[in-house]
Write an enzyme that holds these catalytic residues in place. Structure first.
Site, mmCIF file in Angstrom:
data_model
loop_
_atom_site.group_PDB
_atom_site.id
_atom_site.type_symbol
_atom_site.label_atom_id
_atom_site.label_comp_id
_atom_site.label_asym_id
_atom_site.label_seq_id
_atom_site.Cartn_x
_atom_site.Cartn_y
_atom_site.Cartn_z
ATOM 1 N N TYR A 183 -21.702 -30.442 3.485
ATOM 2 C CA TYR A 183 -22.878 -29.575 3.640
ATOM 3 C C TYR A 183 -23.020 -29.107 5.097
ATOM 4 O O TYR A 183 -23.199 -27.917 5.360
ATOM 5 C CB TYR A 183 -24.123 -30.347 3.193
HETATM 6 N N1 LIG Z 1 -34.813 -27.298 0.729
HETATM 7 C C1 LIG Z 1 -34.308 -27.739 1.884
HETATM 8 O O1 LIG Z 1 -34.643 -28.823 2.388
HETATM 9 C C2 LIG Z 1 -33.330 -26.879 2.646
HETATM 10 C C3 LIG Z 1 -33.194 -27.074 4.030
HETATM 11 C C4 LIG Z 1 -32.267 -26.294 4.716
HETATM 12 C C5 LIG Z 1 -31.522 -25.350 4.065
HETATM 13 N N2 LIG Z 1 -31.663 -25.184 2.725
HETATM 14 C C6 LIG Z 1 -30.835 -24.189 2.058
HETATM 15 O O2 LIG Z 1 -31.679 -23.244 1.442
HETATM 16 C C7 LIG Z 1 -31.040 -22.703 0.289
HETATM 17 C C8 LIG Z 1 -31.975 -22.821 -0.897
HETATM 18 O O3 LIG Z 1 -32.271 -24.186 -1.112
HETATM 19 P P1 LIG Z 1 -33.417 -24.644 -2.115
HETATM 20 O O4 LIG Z 1 -34.099 -25.786 -1.488
HETATM 21 O O5 LIG Z 1 -34.192 -23.459 -2.549
HETATM 22 O O6 LIG Z 1 -32.510 -25.205 -3.317
HETATM 23 P P2 LIG Z 1 -32.767 -25.131 -4.907
HETATM 24 O O7 LIG Z 1 -31.825 -26.113 -5.504
HETATM 25 O O8 LIG Z 1 -34.232 -25.265 -5.173
HETATM 26 O O9 LIG Z 1 -32.330 -23.641 -5.270
HETATM 27 C C9 LIG Z 1 -30.996 -23.219 -5.177
HETATM 28 C C10 LIG Z 1 -30.749 -22.115 -6.181
HETATM 29 O O10 LIG Z 1 -29.402 -21.667 -6.001
HETATM 30 C C11 LIG Z 1 -28.826 -21.460 -7.294
HETATM 31 N N3 LIG Z 1 -27.374 -21.585 -7.201
HETATM 32 C C12 LIG Z 1 -26.634 -22.680 -6.917
HETATM 33 N N4 LIG Z 1 -25.327 -22.385 -6.974
HETATM 34 C C13 LIG Z 1 -25.226 -21.066 -7.291
HETATM 35 C C14 LIG Z 1 -24.132 -20.187 -7.501
HETATM 36 N N5 LIG Z 1 -22.861 -20.606 -7.404
HETATM 37 N N6 LIG Z 1 -24.395 -18.899 -7.801
HETATM 38 C C15 LIG Z 1 -25.674 -18.465 -7.920
HETATM 39 N N7 LIG Z 1 -26.751 -19.260 -7.758
HETATM 40 C C16 LIG Z 1 -26.524 -20.554 -7.442
HETATM 41 C C17 LIG Z 1 -29.445 -22.552 -8.163
HETATM 42 O O11 LIG Z 1 -29.338 -22.245 -9.544
HETATM 43 C C18 LIG Z 1 -30.890 -22.559 -7.652
HETATM 44 O O12 LIG Z 1 -31.689 -21.630 -8.363
HETATM 45 C C19 LIG Z 1 -29.734 -23.475 0.127
HETATM 46 O O13 LIG Z 1 -28.676 -22.707 0.683
HETATM 47 C C20 LIG Z 1 -29.966 -24.729 0.934
HETATM 48 O O14 LIG Z 1 -28.775 -25.291 1.405
HETATM 49 C C21 LIG Z 1 -32.554 -25.919 1.998
#
Ligand SMILES: NC(=O)c1ccc[n+]([C@@H]2O[C@H](COP(=O)([O-])OP(=O)(O)OC[C@H]3O[C@@H](n4cnc5c(N)ncnc54)[C@H](O)[C@@H]3O)[C@@H](O)[C@H]2O)c1
Length: 256
Positions: free
Chosen positions: A163
């Site tokens: 990650y």
């Molecule tokens: N929530 C956190 O703590 C956090 C912190 C830093 C960065 N992020 C980043 O923010 C982004 C969103 O995270 P989140 O918390 O909303 O996660 P989440 O799991 O709530 O949402 C992620 C979404 O991406 C979709 N997805 C996954 N793989 C996919 C693919 N191959 N094609 C199309 N869609 C796909 C999933 O179906 C889901 O709807 C991610 O890139 C994550 O790494 C999240």
């Protein structure tokens, strides 16, 4: 909540069915724009778009597959004439394990979605943005790209090497692409959130979540609304002199 001006603009939000992507889509709709949610979870994307009203569309897309992304660009442009903003939010964490124990298939999947997916979506959408008439921001073409990286890409989290490496790559890609497009009307930036409680927490161990919280000087998780506020602004015409930049959203953790 400040009023952002996204009136008449259209955004593609990958991973828009839930979590940060959905919160960002909500903010862009509230700012007068329309959105297409690209997500591999078709049912959740349809439900999310329905909840946003008739200026939101949903498409089943796997961002890690080039034909799927190319098809999604064509399907989006069949509904709307332009893509003013692309928010790359689709992502996974992969399991928490030491690098020497990290399952090779999981490593590849994290890379496929988190960095190859961002590359593919930028590659296909930039081709459209370069052709679009200028809507402000100077130069030819128009667009705003916002990649959701992570503090993990700046600091490197233990037990999350795939990650962390994938998010560091997103930061590098953002810097390169921002410079490549600097003489156009397209701006490319990324944000580096610390932990925000969404469904992504289900993919991590409780110990890892506690570790991430312990690193945040504000002593709390971020909120979806806080991420959406910054990303929403980065999607507007007002974000005109920033490109290839990394915007912090970490409650004081990664202030460099
Ligand atoms: N929530 C956190 O703590 C956090 C912190 C830093 C960065 N992020 C980043 O923010 C982004 C969103 O995270 P989140 O918390 O909303 O996660 P989440 O799991 O709530 O949402 C992620 C979404 O991406 C979709 N997805 C996954 N793989 C996919 C693919 N191959 N094609 C199309 N869609 C796909 C999933 O179906 C889901 O709807 C991610 O890139 C994550 O790494 C999240």
């Amino acid at each position: 909540m400040n009023q952002l001006d996204f009136a008449g603009r259209h955004a593609v939000v990958t991973g828009g069915a839930t979590g940060l992507g959905f919160g960002i889509a909500q903010r862009l709709v509230a700012s007068g724009g329309s959105v297409t949610l690209w997500d591999r979870d078709e049912a959740a994307a349809n439900q999310a778009a329905h909840s946003l009203g008739d200026t939101a569309f949903a498409l089943k897309v796997d961002v890690s597959q080039q034909p799927s992304v190319a098809k999604a660009v064509a399907a989006t442009l069949a509904q709307v004439p332009r893509i003013d903003a692309l928010v790359n939010s689709a992502g996974i964490t992969g399991p928490n394990a030491r690098l020497w124990d990290y399952p090779v298939d999981d490593w590849r999947q994290v890379m496929d979605i988190n960095i190859n997916g961002v590359f593919l979506c930028c590659r296909e959408v930039v081709a459209q943005m370069r052709k679009q008439g200028s809507g402000g921001g100077g130069g030819s073409g128009y667009g705003r790209i916002v990649n959701i990286a992570s503090v993990a890409g700046k600091d490197g989290n233990p037990n999350a090497s795939a990650y962390s490496a994938s998010k560091a790559a997103v930061i590098g890609l953002t810097k390169s692409l921002g410079k490549e497009l600097a003489d156009t009307g397209i701006r490319v930036n990324c944000v580096t959130p610390a932990a925000v409680k969404t469904a992504i927490f289900d993919q991590m161990t409780p110990e890892h979540i506690a570790f991430m919280l312990s690193k945040i000087p504000m002593g709390r998780f971020g909120t979806v609304e806080e991420v959406a506020a910054m990303v929403g602004w980065l999607c507007t015409e007002d974000c005109s002199f920033s490109t290839g930049a990394v915007f912090d959203l970490s409650g004081g953790r990664s202030t460099y």
